[in-house]
Design an enzyme around this catalytic site. Structure first.
Site, PDB file in Angstrom:
ATOM      1  N   HIS A 173       0.853  -0.959  -0.093  1.00  0.00           N
ATOM      2  CA  HIS A 173      -0.186   0.027  -0.054  1.00  0.00           C
ATOM      3  C   HIS A 173       0.755   1.417   0.046  1.00  0.00           C
ATOM      4  O   HIS A 173       0.124   2.122   0.073  1.00  0.00           O
ATOM      5  CB  HIS A 173      -0.900  -0.025   1.137  1.00  0.00           C
ATOM      6  CG  HIS A 173      -2.083  -0.852   0.990  1.00  0.00           C
ATOM      7  ND1 HIS A 173      -3.305  -0.383   0.401  1.00  0.00           N
ATOM      8  CD2 HIS A 173      -2.536  -1.931   1.664  1.00  0.00           C
ATOM      9  CE1 HIS A 173      -3.953  -1.305   0.476  1.00  0.00           C
ATOM     10  NE2 HIS A 173      -3.462  -2.318   0.934  1.00  0.00           N
TER      11      HIS A 173
ATOM     12  N   LYS B 228      -8.756  14.224   3.927  1.00  0.00           N
ATOM     13  CA  LYS B 228      -7.737  12.983   3.972  1.00  0.00           C
ATOM     14  C   LYS B 228      -6.974  13.073   5.110  1.00  0.00           C
ATOM     15  O   LYS B 228      -6.928  14.038   5.753  1.00  0.00           O
ATOM     16  CB  LYS B 228      -7.216  12.929   2.357  1.00  0.00           C
ATOM     17  CG  LYS B 228      -6.562  14.022   2.166  1.00  0.00           C
ATOM     18  CD  LYS B 228      -5.455  13.763   0.986  1.00  0.00           C
ATOM     19  CE  LYS B 228      -6.406  14.020  -0.228  1.00  0.00           C
ATOM     20  NZ  LYS B 228      -6.677  12.632  -1.137  1.00  0.00           N
ATOM     21  N   ARG B 229      -6.228  11.935   5.324  1.00  0.00           N
ATOM     22  CA  ARG B 229      -5.026  12.368   6.576  1.00  0.00           C
ATOM     23  C   ARG B 229      -4.386  13.373   6.143  1.00  0.00           C
ATOM     24  O   ARG B 229      -4.085  13.746   4.900  1.00  0.00           O
ATOM     25  CB  ARG B 229      -4.328  10.862   6.568  1.00  0.00           C
ATOM     26  CG  ARG B 229      -5.088   9.656   7.230  1.00  0.00           C
ATOM     27  CD  ARG B 229      -5.700  10.372   8.755  1.00  0.00           C
ATOM     28  NE  ARG B 229      -4.399  10.246   9.493  1.00  0.00           N
ATOM     29  CZ  ARG B 229      -4.292   9.361  10.934  1.00  0.00           C
ATOM     30  NH1 ARG B 229      -5.194   8.365  10.926  1.00  0.00           N
ATOM     31  NH2 ARG B 229      -3.131   9.247  11.335  1.00  0.00           N
TER      32      ARG B 229
ATOM     33  N   LYS C   9       0.755  14.384   0.892  1.00  0.00           N
ATOM     34  CA  LYS C   9      -0.585  14.736   0.194  1.00  0.00           C
ATOM     35  C   LYS C   9      -0.831  16.137   0.141  1.00  0.00           C
ATOM     36  O   LYS C   9      -1.584  16.588  -0.559  1.00  0.00           O
ATOM     37  CB  LYS C   9      -1.667  14.429   1.245  1.00  0.00           C
ATOM     38  CG  LYS C   9      -1.663  12.615   1.524  1.00  0.00           C
ATOM     39  CD  LYS C   9      -2.882  12.402   2.463  1.00  0.00           C
ATOM     40  CE  LYS C   9      -2.761  10.933   2.782  1.00  0.00           C
ATOM     41  NZ  LYS C   9      -3.399  10.023   1.818  1.00  0.00           N
TER      42      LYS C   9
ATOM     43  N   THR D  46      -8.519   6.742  -2.668  1.00  0.00           N
ATOM     44  CA  THR D  46      -9.890   6.267  -2.909  1.00  0.00           C
ATOM     45  C   THR D  46     -10.958   7.050  -2.661  1.00  0.00           C
ATOM     46  O   THR D  46     -12.015   7.293  -3.134  1.00  0.00           O
ATOM     47  CB  THR D  46     -10.283   5.057  -1.928  1.00  0.00           C
ATOM     48  OG1 THR D  46     -10.082   5.220  -0.538  1.00  0.00           O
ATOM     49  CG2 THR D  46      -9.694   3.674  -2.399  1.00  0.00           C
TER      50      THR D  46
ATOM     51  N   LYS E 106     -14.623   8.535  -4.649  1.00  0.00           N
ATOM     52  CA  LYS E 106     -15.760   8.783  -3.795  1.00  0.00           C
ATOM     53  C   LYS E 106     -16.323  10.275  -4.310  1.00  0.00           C
ATOM     54  O   LYS E 106     -17.495  10.432  -4.570  1.00  0.00           O
ATOM     55  CB  LYS E 106     -15.596   8.953  -2.256  1.00  0.00           C
ATOM     56  CG  LYS E 106     -15.284   7.340  -1.836  1.00  0.00           C
ATOM     57  CD  LYS E 106     -14.765   7.201  -0.439  1.00  0.00           C
ATOM     58  CE  LYS E 106     -13.972   5.944  -0.183  1.00  0.00           C
ATOM     59  NZ  LYS E 106     -12.993   5.969   1.039  1.00  0.00           N
TER      60      LYS E 106
END
Ligand code: IMP
Length: 838
Positions: free
Chosen positions: A368, A559-560, A565, A667, A671
């Site tokens: 992952h 998101k985290r 990110k 993901t 969504k």
């Protein structure tokens, strides 16, 4: 619940169903919970309702499990340290097809079902993508008739609740079991001992074979809790089995003999700590002993269960790979591999080659992450101390494996060093990813780009050695939760227009494409989005006391919080917009509401500082009357599955802006697009595949691609070049550095600017800044043309077929697990007598 086998009592099957639901609810309230109208709390009502729903699953559950025994299909074990299930009530009702019936039944009793749907505590047994993927996979396996089981840990405390106090994250324990968990059933009889510590002694049997006894151990019992996982519109109800730690019955007699009863009991209590709390780190392994013990606890109990179930019907363990596939969700459960070897060799007395053949044919591993710091490595001394037999087995695996490498690549010592399961630095460590690759027949990445990167970089040597093992399985999401439950209005509009086939075949959404030319559909689509935005605006007003303009562009990054990110890149853009408004107060700007949400690992200081910065920037901008509602910045506290279900349906723009080559898949990107948001993103993870599906014209792509990132790193990246050349960027960074957003402590955010300007800007925000800002200008221009925007949003939704987790599971089933869909036929005759043991 009623069919030809049962004549209707009232003459109306609908009425029978209602009566049955009401009876079941009232009986649970009275007999299970012991409450009456004077004492029942809202929690009691919820629990009685949940039990009534669970009752509706149980018959199908037992039918399914019995069918698995009677027909003996291959079973799939999805082993994961995380299952981020969220709420269960609504999803269960949707999957059972009983939402309307329960709504009506509750109505007739004077209750609003939605209140109780909302009231349920999230099961937050996970950090982020990896844990939610496991939950989506369980839904898809049950829906598609894959005989699947989820195996994990029943943490007493899931992911912490995030409060924002004075702009900072404060973590609160998530005591999710406080008001009981009505979905689970404890299985006191499924109690397996898990050993720790002790030592290994060798002895010879009568035939001269060496045997290994692991003795003087400290034991903990793993006890099972089962949760039914109903498929959508099928009779299949699978099982999620979570382990909880229980102390053994024995007390430490030495303390007893000393008369120290409390010490003896205390030690027992400490062993139960193993399943107490989920480690709240995402993509950063916690090298803590307790986490190591949790991982072994899961591995040991699960392997034991797999073999126990196999042995109920089969003798010869060499047939295990025909009857069981074990999928490792990242390396966290990779101790299953040496544990399986230990059980096969030490308990079942198989020879090494046979045991290894069974093990490698049974296990498959999903990677992952490509962030090097996120690859798990456990100190050898942990093993020597806590799992002494396993380190012997790992050494033996390694010896045999390195011999094979030497034969295949003679003289290549660099390869041996890189591929070894043991990292020989000052502190010797076991490389869990190498163990997982060597011990599995399949290794998969979770998006096409990610799989290429693991083949070419992370596992390059392994790919050369075992090319046939590597494959891609692009992640997916379940449309039942992420569209049907989360966005009922959009789901209804789609259903009314193209039918409901999309609930089990998401490719049916392609039928929406021609509707971009249908003005009536377009108007309804826009209305649904607007209603969802109004609802989120209400939530924001209630929780953040910020009035946002529902007509503004809802620009969301949820998101985290992690440097890769790049929430910080988003903040740089926000400040740029602010400066532009300030420089031209009467200018025409496309109004935006920038919405952030996400948790930072409690020990991840810079991530927490980024949260602090977002809130500080928000405070300045939101209170600047010159800005008005042209720009608002909102940080929604406590990101969770249920909050996500509120945000996705209301989003216009989805921020997927990780440095290319760092996000394995993502993901959230799927969504958002499914809920009709447009993506602004880099060519990273599954964004690339989303672009392929929706068309290059319907997505905003900016920045460097993964090759360009690598190339720039190789050439030597100097963030200061970008800083000094771009006056807007320079101004933004100077404002942060000089304390513009926090005059009370002007140095507060200096570490953030330092990380960019003086510590190399590892994730290359500055290199992508100009391209990001230009791309955002394009976004704003398009938003002015609401019709064009809606067209593209519809085309995004229409292109999401590929990203159903049903497609992903179908690929795992076909290409890794070799398992066929299995149909469970309902047992038509009511068979209470079947419950009585023979
Ligand atoms: P497990 O596989 O031991 O977890 O059992 C789960 C469920 O499978 C039980 O609750 C039964 O419904 C069913 N089951 C277990 N053993 C048998 C069997 O021998 N025949 C048919 N069904 C079984």
């Amino acid at each position: 619940m009623t069919d030809e086998a049962f004549p209707s009592e009232s003459g109306s099957p609908e009425l029978d169903t209602m009566m049955l639901i009401i009876k079941s609810f009232l009986e649970h309230l009275e007999y299970t919970l012991g409450k009456d109208k004077y004492s029942a709390t809202r929690h009691d009502i919820f629990n009685a309702l949940a039990y009534a729903v669970r009752d509706r699953m149980v018959e199908r559950w037992l039918d399914t499990q019995q069918a698995y025994y009677n027909e003996d299909p291959k079973r799939i074990y999805y082993v994961s340290m995380e299952f981020l299930m969220g709420k269960t009530l609504e999803n269960s009702l949707v999957n059972l097809g009983l939402l309307a019936e329960f709504r009506e039944a509750m109505n007739s009793l004077g209750y609003d079902l939605d209140e109780f749907i909302e009231r349920e505590q999230d099961a937050g047994l996970g950090n982020g993508g990896l844990g939610r993927l496991a939950a989506c996979f369980l839904d898809s396996m049950a829906t598609m008739g894959v005989p699947g089981y989820g195996y994990g840990i029943r943490y007493e405390y899931g992911i912490f609740r995030q409060n924002i106090i004075d702009g900072s994250q404060v973590e609160i324990p998530d005591n999710w079991l406080r008001y009981r968990n009505p979905w689970e059933m404890d299985r006191q009889e499924h109690l397996h001992p898990v050993k720790f510590y002790g030592r290994v002694v060798e002895r010879k049997d009568t035939e001269g074979n060496t045997l290994f006894d692991w003795i003087d151990t400290e034991d903990v019992m793993a006890m099972a809790y089962d949760t039914p996982i109903p498929g959508y519109g099928t009779n299949t109800v699978n099982t999620m089995r979570l382990w909880t730690a229980k102390s053994t019955r024995e007390f430490d007699l030495s303390f007893f003999n000393e008369g120290n009863y409390i010490r003896a009991v205390e030690k027992k209590m400490l062993t139960e700590n193993i399943s107490k709390v989920l480690y709240p780190a995402d993509n950063v392994p916690e090298g803590k002993e307790l986490r190591f013990k949790q991982e072994y606890f899961l591995a040991c109990a699960t392997v034991h269960d797999v073999i126990y179930r196999f042995h109920k019907q089969h003798e010869d363990l060499r047939r295990l790979p025909e009857k069981a596939a074990i999928q490792l969700n990242d390396t966290h459960p990779a101790l299953c591999i040496p544990e399986m070897m230990r059980v096969l060799i030490d308990h079942h007395r198989l020879d090494w080659e046979t045991a290894w053949n069974i093990t490698t044919r049974t296990f498959a591993y999903t990677n992952h992450t490509i962030l090097p710091e996120a690859l798990e490595k456990w100190p050898v001394w942990f093993f020597e101390h806590i799992l002494p037999r396993h380190i012997q087995i790992i050494y033996e695996i390694n010896d045999r494996f390195l011999t094979a490498v030497r034969t295949r690549f003679p003289g290549d010592t660099g390869k041996l060093e890189r591929m070894s399961l043991i990292e020989e630095h000052w502190e010797r460590k076991v490389r869990m990813a190498n163990l997982a690759v060597v011990g599995s027949h399949s290794v998969n990445g979770v998006a096409a780009l990610h799989t290429e990167i693991i083949k070419e970089h992370v596992f390059k040597d392994f790919f050369e050695m075992y090319p046939e093992r590597f494959n891609n399985k692009t992640n997916g999401i379940t449309q039942r939760r992420w569209l049907k439950c989360a966005n009922p209005d959009q789901a209804r509009l789609i259903g009314d227009t193209i039918g409901n086939g999309w609930t089990t075949d998401l490719y049916k959404l392609t039928q929406l494409r021609p509707l971009v030319d249908d003005p009536a559909f377009m108007a309804q689509w826009q209305q649904v989005k607007r209603t969802n935005k109004d609802k989120l605006a209400e939530y924001i007003l209630k929780h953040n006391c910020i009035q946002v303009n529902a007509d503004s562009l809802f620009d969301c990054q949820v998101k985290r919080i992690h440097e890769y990110k790049r929430q910080l890149l988003n903040v740089l853009h926000v400040i740029t917009l602010y400066n532009r408004i300030k420089a031209n107060p009467d200018g025409d700007f496309v109004p935006r509401t920038i919405i952030f949400s996400g948790k930072a690992a409690p020990a991840y200081a810079i991530a927490k500082l980024i949260i602090r910065l977002i809130n500080a920037v928000g405070d300045v901008i939101n209170n600047d009357s010159q800005v008005g509602d042209r720009l608002k910045v909102v940080f929604l506290a406590n990101y969770s599955v249920s909050l996500a279900e509120k945000i996705f349906p209301a989003a216009d723009l989805s921020e997927q802006i990780s440095t290319a080559g760092t996000e394995a898949s993502g993901t959230g990107n799927m969504k958002f697009a499914l809920n009709g948001a447009l993506t602004i993103g880099t060519l990273d993870g599954a964004n690339i595949e989303i672009m392929e599906e929706v068309g290059r014209d319907n997505i905003f792509i900016f920045g460097m691609n993964a090759d360009e990132v690598e190339d720039l790193r190789r050439r030597g990246y100097n963030p200061r070049d970008y800083y000094s050349r771009n006056p807007e960027l320079k101004k933004v960074l100077d404002m942060i550095a000089e304390g513009y957003f926090f005059p009370a402590n002007r140095d507060l955010f200096r570490p953030i600017v330092d990380s960019l300007l003086n510590q190399g800007d590892h994730y290359m925000l500055l290199a992508d800044y100009a391209s990001y800002v230009a791309c955002q200008e394009e976004v704003s221009r398009l938003y002015l043309d609401r019709e064009q925007w809606a067209r593209k949003a519809i085309l995004n939704c229409a292109g999401m077929g590929k990203f159903s987790s049903d497609r992903t599971i179908a690929e795992y089933a076909r290409e890794i697990w070799d398992v066929e869909p299995f149909e469970v036929h309902p047992v038509l005759e009511y068979r209470q007598h079947d419950v009585i043991p023979d």
